[in-house]
Design a protein around this motif. Structure first.
Motif, mmCIF file in Angstrom:
data_model
loop_
_atom_site.group_PDB
_atom_site.id
_atom_site.type_symbol
_atom_site.label_atom_id
_atom_site.label_comp_id
_atom_site.label_asym_id
_atom_site.label_seq_id
_atom_site.Cartn_x
_atom_site.Cartn_y
_atom_site.Cartn_z
ATOM 1 N N LYS A 1 -2.102 -9.992 15.486
ATOM 2 C CA LYS A 1 -1.933 -8.994 16.596
ATOM 3 C C LYS A 1 -0.804 -9.508 17.411
ATOM 4 O O LYS A 1 -0.868 -10.616 17.695
ATOM 5 C CB LYS A 1 -3.168 -8.906 17.337
ATOM 6 C CG LYS A 1 -3.297 -7.792 18.097
ATOM 7 C CD LYS A 1 -4.419 -7.782 19.159
ATOM 8 C CE LYS A 1 -4.432 -6.742 20.216
ATOM 9 N NZ LYS A 1 -3.952 -5.400 20.050
ATOM 10 N N ASP A 2 0.182 -8.493 17.918
ATOM 11 C CA ASP A 2 0.942 -8.941 18.554
ATOM 12 C C ASP A 2 0.829 -9.556 19.860
ATOM 13 O O ASP A 2 1.550 -10.848 20.303
ATOM 14 C CB ASP A 2 1.997 -7.721 18.942
ATOM 15 C CG ASP A 2 2.827 -7.126 17.949
ATOM 16 O OD1 ASP A 2 3.417 -5.906 18.117
ATOM 17 O OD2 ASP A 2 2.990 -7.662 16.788
ATOM 18 N N ARG B 1 0.052 -13.510 19.002
ATOM 19 C CA ARG B 1 0.930 -14.247 18.033
ATOM 20 C C ARG B 1 1.676 -15.453 19.249
ATOM 21 O O ARG B 1 1.971 -15.124 20.226
ATOM 22 C CB ARG B 1 1.947 -13.418 17.708
ATOM 23 C CG ARG B 1 2.947 -13.599 16.739
ATOM 24 C CD ARG B 1 3.889 -13.361 16.032
ATOM 25 N NE ARG B 1 3.387 -12.152 15.042
ATOM 26 C CZ ARG B 1 3.150 -11.026 15.442
ATOM 27 N NH1 ARG B 1 3.798 -10.596 16.488
ATOM 28 N NH2 ARG B 1 2.436 -10.086 14.440
#
Length: 123
Positions: free
Chosen positions: A61-62, A65
């Motif tokens: 998931k952004d 990260r």
């Protein structure tokens, strides 16, 4: 019968670290992608990270990260989630999930779930 047991959750301070583990049984662990999901109070469960069957590729998931790292040890039937730089918004129940194939291709491509482990980030 697929059985996934998470551990390693708990209380940590902002900026701290936790390492989650998930021990799998009931299937040939080395053949399947594995994932981590989380569900915060009042919110839907969301994808966090996934790793392919051999560990050669991982996905995040952004918002996690660069802070979280997913890994696996096929000899131990275990998948890990190393969480660094924890934030209050990471507070949730974290679930381990078994992929429906050896590769990750979609956040819905998981067919079995553990019971979850609570992670709370608070000063």
């Amino acid at each position: 019968q697929v059985h996934l047991v998470e551990s390693g959750g708990g209380l940590a301070q902002p900026g701290g670290s936790l390492r989650l583990s998930c021990v799998a049984s009931g299937f040939n662990f080395a053949d399947y992608a594995m994932g981590w999901f989380r569900q915060a109070p009042g919110k839907e469960r969301e994808f966090v990270a996934a790793i392919t069957w051999g560990g050669s590729a991982s996905y995040y998931k952004d918002s996690v990260r660069g802070r979280f790292t997913v890994s696996r040890d096929n000899a131990k039937n275990t998948v890990y989630l190393q969480m660094n730089g924890l934030k209050p918004e990471d507070t949730a129940v974290y679930y381990c999930a078994k992929g429906d194939s050896g590769y990750y291709y979609h956040k819905d491509a998981f067919d079995s779930w553990g019971q979850g482990t609570q992670v709370t980030i608070d000063s």
